[in-house]
Every structure is written in C-alpha cells, then in structure tokens.
Design a protein around this motif. Sequence first.
Motif, PDB file in Angstrom:
ATOM      1  N   ASP A  20      69.162  23.150  62.315  1.00 56.64           N
ATOM      2  CA  ASP A  20      70.470  23.591  62.795  1.00 56.64           C
ATOM      3  C   ASP A  20      70.936  22.587  63.850  1.00 56.64           C
ATOM      4  O   ASP A  20      70.869  22.837  65.055  1.00 56.64           O
ATOM      5  CB  ASP A  20      70.375  25.001  63.371  1.00 56.64           C
ATOM      6  N   PHE A  21      71.420  21.420  63.388  1.00 61.09           N
ATOM      7  CA  PHE A  21      71.765  20.350  64.307  1.00 61.09           C
ATOM      8  C   PHE A  21      73.044  20.651  65.083  1.00 61.09           C
ATOM      9  O   PHE A  21      73.184  20.236  66.231  1.00 61.09           O
ATOM     10  CB  PHE A  21      71.897  19.037  63.544  1.00 61.09           C
ATOM     11  N   ASP A  22      73.992  21.349  64.467  1.00 56.27           N
ATOM     12  CA  ASP A  22      75.200  21.753  65.201  1.00 56.27           C
ATOM     13  C   ASP A  22      74.831  22.695  66.349  1.00 56.27           C
ATOM     14  O   ASP A  22      75.338  22.566  67.471  1.00 56.27           O
ATOM     15  CB  ASP A  22      76.190  22.427  64.257  1.00 56.27           C
ATOM     16  N   GLY A  23      73.949  23.652  66.067  1.00 56.28           N
ATOM     17  CA  GLY A  23      73.495  24.544  67.122  1.00 56.28           C
ATOM     18  C   GLY A  23      72.717  23.818  68.199  1.00 56.28           C
ATOM     19  O   GLY A  23      72.813  24.154  69.384  1.00 56.28           O
ATOM     20  N   ALA A  24      71.954  22.785  67.799  1.00 58.16           N
ATOM     21  CA  ALA A  24      71.199  22.008  68.779  1.00 58.16           C
ATOM     22  C   ALA A  24      72.141  21.234  69.695  1.00 58.16           C
ATOM     23  O   ALA A  24      71.928  21.176  70.920  1.00 58.16           O
ATOM     24  CB  ALA A  24      70.248  21.052  68.065  1.00 58.16           C
ATOM     25  N   LEU A  25      73.201  20.635  69.127  1.00 54.20           N
ATOM     26  CA  LEU A  25      74.168  19.902  69.946  1.00 54.20           C
ATOM     27  C   LEU A  25      74.880  20.839  70.923  1.00 54.20           C
ATOM     28  O   LEU A  25      75.077  20.497  72.099  1.00 54.20           O
ATOM     29  CB  LEU A  25      75.180  19.200  69.043  1.00 54.20           C
ATOM     30  N   LYS A  26      75.267  22.007  70.448  1.00 53.01           N
ATOM     31  CA  LYS A  26      75.936  22.967  71.313  1.00 53.01           C
ATOM     32  C   LYS A  26      75.017  23.426  72.429  1.00 53.01           C
ATOM     33  O   LYS A  26      75.420  23.524  73.602  1.00 53.01           O
ATOM     34  CB  LYS A  26      76.411  24.152  70.469  1.00 53.01           C
ATOM     35  N   HIS A  27      73.779  23.705  72.086  1.00 49.01           N
ATOM     36  CA  HIS A  27      72.812  24.156  73.088  1.00 49.01           C
ATOM     37  C   HIS A  27      72.504  23.038  74.080  1.00 49.01           C
ATOM     38  O   HIS A  27      72.357  23.297  75.293  1.00 49.01           O
ATOM     39  CB  HIS A  27      71.543  24.617  72.389  1.00 49.01           C
ATOM     40  N   PHE A  28      72.422  21.804  73.597  1.00 48.29           N
ATOM     41  CA  PHE A  28      72.141  20.671  74.478  1.00 48.29           C
ATOM     42  C   PHE A  28      73.297  20.447  75.455  1.00 48.29           C
ATOM     43  O   PHE A  28      73.068  20.128  76.638  1.00 48.29           O
ATOM     44  CB  PHE A  28      71.894  19.422  73.633  1.00 48.29           C
ATOM     45  N   SER A  29      74.531  20.609  74.989  1.00 49.95           N
ATOM     46  CA  SER A  29      75.686  20.491  75.883  1.00 49.95           C
ATOM     47  C   SER A  29      75.658  21.571  76.961  1.00 49.95           C
ATOM     48  O   SER A  29      75.975  21.303  78.133  1.00 49.95           O
ATOM     49  CB  SER A  29      76.982  20.584  75.076  1.00 49.95           C
ATOM     50  N   GLU A  30      75.262  22.766  76.589  1.00 48.35           N
ATOM     51  CA  GLU A  30      75.153  23.834  77.566  1.00 48.35           C
ATOM     52  C   GLU A  30      74.073  23.523  78.598  1.00 48.35           C
ATOM     53  O   GLU A  30      74.239  23.808  79.798  1.00 48.35           O
ATOM     54  CB  GLU A  30      74.844  25.144  76.857  1.00 48.35           C
ATOM     55  N   MET A  31      72.960  22.946  78.148  1.00 49.01           N
ATOM     56  CA  MET A  31      71.902  22.574  79.086  1.00 49.01           C
ATOM     57  C   MET A  31      72.373  21.511  80.066  1.00 49.01           C
ATOM     58  O   MET A  31      72.039  21.560  81.261  1.00 49.01           O
ATOM     59  CB  MET A  31      70.676  22.076  78.311  1.00 49.01           C
ATOM     60  N   LYS A  32      73.158  20.537  79.599  1.00 55.78           N
ATOM     61  CA  LYS A  32      73.682  19.515  80.513  1.00 55.78           C
ATOM     62  C   LYS A  32      74.642  20.121  81.520  1.00 55.78           C
ATOM     63  O   LYS A  32      74.685  19.706  82.685  1.00 55.78           O
ATOM     64  CB  LYS A  32      74.360  18.408  79.712  1.00 55.78           C
ATOM     65  N   THR A  33      75.436  21.099  81.079  1.00 60.99           N
ATOM     66  CA  THR A  33      76.353  21.767  82.001  1.00 60.99           C
ATOM     67  C   THR A  33      75.591  22.530  83.079  1.00 60.99           C
ATOM     68  O   THR A  33      75.984  22.537  84.251  1.00 60.99           O
ATOM     69  CB  THR A  33      77.265  22.733  81.226  1.00 60.99           C
ATOM     70  N   LEU A  34      74.490  23.173  82.697  1.00 62.11           N
ATOM     71  CA  LEU A  34      73.685  23.942  83.643  1.00 62.11           C
ATOM     72  C   LEU A  34      72.736  23.071  84.459  1.00 62.11           C
ATOM     73  O   LEU A  34      72.084  23.570  85.376  1.00 62.11           O
ATOM     74  CB  LEU A  34      72.873  25.008  82.895  1.00 62.11           C
ATOM     75  N   LEU A  40      67.210  10.904  64.883  1.00 61.75           N
ATOM     76  CA  LEU A  40      66.456  10.060  63.959  1.00 61.75           C
ATOM     77  C   LEU A  40      66.199  10.771  62.640  1.00 61.75           C
ATOM     78  O   LEU A  40      66.158  10.132  61.577  1.00 61.75           O
ATOM     79  CB  LEU A  40      65.134   9.634  64.607  1.00 61.75           C
ATOM     80  N   HIS A  41      66.016  12.093  62.697  1.00 54.07           N
ATOM     81  CA  HIS A  41      65.813  12.849  61.462  1.00 54.07           C
ATOM     82  C   HIS A  41      67.050  12.803  60.575  1.00 54.07           C
ATOM     83  O   HIS A  41      66.939  12.823  59.340  1.00 54.07           O
ATOM     84  CB  HIS A  41      65.462  14.297  61.799  1.00 54.07           C
ATOM     85  N   CYS A  42      68.217  12.718  61.192  1.00 54.96           N
ATOM     86  CA  CYS A  42      69.468  12.631  60.423  1.00 54.96           C
ATOM     87  C   CYS A  42      69.841  11.199  60.082  1.00 54.96           C
ATOM     88  O   CYS A  42      70.892  10.969  59.449  1.00 54.96           O
ATOM     89  CB  CYS A  42      70.605  13.282  61.209  1.00 54.96           C
ATOM     90  N   GLY A  43      69.025  10.229  60.499  1.00 48.59           N
ATOM     91  CA  GLY A  43      69.335   8.835  60.207  1.00 48.59           C
ATOM     92  C   GLY A  43      70.255   8.193  61.223  1.00 48.59           C
ATOM     93  O   GLY A  43      70.721   7.069  60.994  1.00 48.59           O
ATOM     94  N   GLY A  44      70.516   8.860  62.325  1.00 47.40           N
ATOM     95  CA  GLY A  44      71.396   8.298  63.343  1.00 47.40           C
ATOM     96  C   GLY A  44      70.624   7.484  64.370  1.00 47.40           C
ATOM     97  O   GLY A  44      70.363   7.956  65.488  1.00 47.40           O
ATOM     98  N   VAL A  45      70.267   6.251  64.017  1.00 50.28           N
ATOM     99  CA  VAL A  45      69.490   5.402  64.918  1.00 50.28           C
ATOM    100  C   VAL A  45      70.328   5.009  66.128  1.00 50.28           C
ATOM    101  O   VAL A  45      69.848   5.003  67.274  1.00 50.28           O
ATOM    102  CB  VAL A  45      68.979   4.164  64.176  1.00 50.28           C
ATOM    103  N   GLN A  46      71.594   4.679  65.886  1.00 54.10           N
ATOM    104  CA  GLN A  46      72.464   4.293  66.994  1.00 54.10           C
ATOM    105  C   GLN A  46      72.682   5.460  67.953  1.00 54.10           C
ATOM    106  O   GLN A  46      72.705   5.285  69.173  1.00 54.10           O
ATOM    107  CB  GLN A  46      73.810   3.793  66.437  1.00 54.10           C
ATOM    108  N   ALA A  47      72.857   6.664  67.412  1.00 59.33           N
ATOM    109  CA  ALA A  47      73.028   7.846  68.268  1.00 59.33           C
ATOM    110  C   ALA A  47      71.771   8.099  69.082  1.00 59.33           C
ATOM    111  O   ALA A  47      71.844   8.507  70.254  1.00 59.33           O
ATOM    112  CB  ALA A  47      73.378   9.064  67.420  1.00 59.33           C
TER     113      ALA A  47
END
Length: 398
Positions: free
Chosen positions: A180-194, A210-217
């Motif tokens: 659930d990468f969308d949920g992970a991004l949302k949760h990670f943004s919340e963690m940065k806010t907190l 890396l699992h999604c192939g996003g090496v640059q990201a």
Amino acid sequence: VLVYQCFPTPPYCSKMTLLDFSQLLSLAWDVVSPMWIDFFMFGLAAVSYWILLRLPMPTKLRHSSPMSKEQDTTFNVLGPASIDAQTKRQESEPAPQDKDATSLTGSRRAPPSHSAQRLMPSEPRPSKELLRRDVSQIKNLARLGDLQGAKATFQWLVADGSANRVAYNSFLDACVQCHDFDGALKHFSEMKTLGLVDTVSYNTMVKAYLHCGGVQAARACVQEMALFGLKPDSVTYHELLQAAVQSGNQDAISTVLEEMKARRIRPNVVTHSILAGALRRFVKTRDASKAFDLYEAMSANDIACSTVTYNHLLQVCVSCSTMHRAHQLIQDMKDAGVQPDIITYSTIIKGCCQQGELDKAFQVMEVVKQDTQFCLDEITYNIILSSCARQRRIDDAL
C-alpha cells in the motif's frame, strides 16, 4: 408369592411347583449379595450430594463467583433448579459496562480486528509492555498481509494517545509490506508533520521506492534526510547496493561503495553477502569484465575479499576461458593472507585442463596431495583423466 399362595393354580399351570417363601428369599439374597458394595456407594453418594446442597457457600467462592447475593441465597434454599432460571434471565439482559475492567485484569481489552475505538478518559494509560505487545501485533499482522488489522491496532494506539515513534514506524513498514504505497506516502507525510521521522522511517521509504523501481526517488529520499539532521546508515546503503546488484548496474555499485567509504561506514557480513551474490550473478552470465570491475571497486574501497570471493572470480575465469587472470588472483590471495580451500584447487585444476595446461594441473594436484586437510573428489579426477585422454597421455592417466 402372595398371588401364588392366595389363588389356586390355574389349569394350564398344574404341573408347576410353587416356591415357598424361604426359598424365594434365599434366591433373592444370592442375586443381590454380590452387589452390596455398589448399593452402599450409591447411597453414600446420594447422602453426600443431599448434604452439600444445604451447606452455605464458602466466603472465597462467594466473592469470586459471578452470582449475586440473591442467587447465593436461592442456591442455599431452593437448590440449582432456580439458579438455572435466574442465569437464563441474566443472559437475556444486556451486560452492564465494567468501568474497572482494566484495574481487575491488569490489561486493556483487545481492540477490534477492523475498527478502532477511543478509550474512556478515565481508563489508565497502557504500560510499556502493552505498547510493545501492540507494536508486535502490528508487525505480525503485516507479515500475514492483514493491513486492515494492523491499521485498526495502530488507530487504537493513536486514539489512546500512546502511539510513539516505534508504533508509527511499524505501521509504515506494514504499509510497505502489504504494497500500500499510497498509504505509506500519506503516513510518512503525517510523520514528517508530527516530527516523528528518523533514520528507520527513511530506510523504510527507500525500500518502498526501490521496490517500485524508483531509484531516483530513493536517492532523493536519502538526500532529504539531511533536512531533518539525519544521516544514512549501513541499512540505507545496503538497500541501495542490493538494488544496484539486481539491476546489474556496475556504476551504481561502485557509487554506493564509494559513498560508504566517504561516510566511514565499514562493510559487514551483509555487505559481503550482497557482493557475493553479485559475483554469482556474473558467473551465471559469464561476464568477466563486470566481475573484475567489481573486484577492483572492492579493492579501491578497502573491502577485504574472502575465500568465497576469490572462488567466484576463479569460476568466472574458467567459464570465460580467461585463466591468465587466475594467476594474478592466486598471487592476490597470497598477498592478502587468504587461505585457499578445496574449491579453489578444484577450480584451478579444471581451468588448466580446459586450457590444455595439463602439467600445471598435475602441479596443483601434487600441492593438494601434500596438504592433508584437503582431498580431491572424483569429479576433479575425472576432469584430469578426460584431459589426459584428449592429449593421449596414457601413462599419466594410469
């Protein structure tokens, strides 16, 4: 007996002889006498049961029993029949809420599997042991693929006000494990806010990219760590190194090794395991150039090579028919103080036989014979015999 004595014998029973009363009693005693112990025990049990029903309930049992005082009195006076009726009546009524449940049991009630409920304000905060249990439950549910259950447990902690950085990281990893990468991004943004992000959080997101192939990201995520005063660790670079090995990008592998050296991150067992996997990959693909480029990158970044590393490189030399590089590898092993094993000797003998250098193969075989620790197997002897047969050296074969 009375019937037979008071009434005459019917005509159709004229031939029957009537038993006298004493004979009948004697016969009855013969039948009943072996069973007197059973009758005695049955009577004793009946009397004991009758006495116990009329004894008052002990104090400890009365306090620990869920029955009320009315039930206790009814039990003593009326017996168990009325107890069943009152029990059925209480089961049909809704159970009252117990506000002191946590103080009696010592733990909170378990949260529902797919929904989170807010705790009562008067309920005490959970202990560290309970928090560790809930975090462990999130990890176990993530391994089972139950993201909804992990989310419910995490929301329970958030509603309770006991969710700390470890709980947030555990749920972030659960989102990544369940894809659930969308949920992970949302949760990670919340963690940065907190302000709850740390190196573990960024490592989890690097793994997700890396699992999604996003090496640059993933690279951008590593660079972003400096904004929060964080530094990548060995886990971060191992994830990048593993992705570079799987893609077969030699430049990326060299870059990761250089960054590890620049940040003074010493290679460990995991590093050597990843690099050994890369060498095995080059052995299968018979890519000698990439294998030796990796060997040079390891030497340039002060990564010591083990016997397994040299064996993989020798296997590359044999499979690619580049035994001229094998002699330099053997010299490097001696200079580094790395001891060869039976696989090293067998690989060298196999390469010499393939190149037609049978005399060198016999020299290596003599070295192995002098060392009592090693013993060549039948596969190596068959290779030598086949080489002798191709060169028609029958005497050497014998």
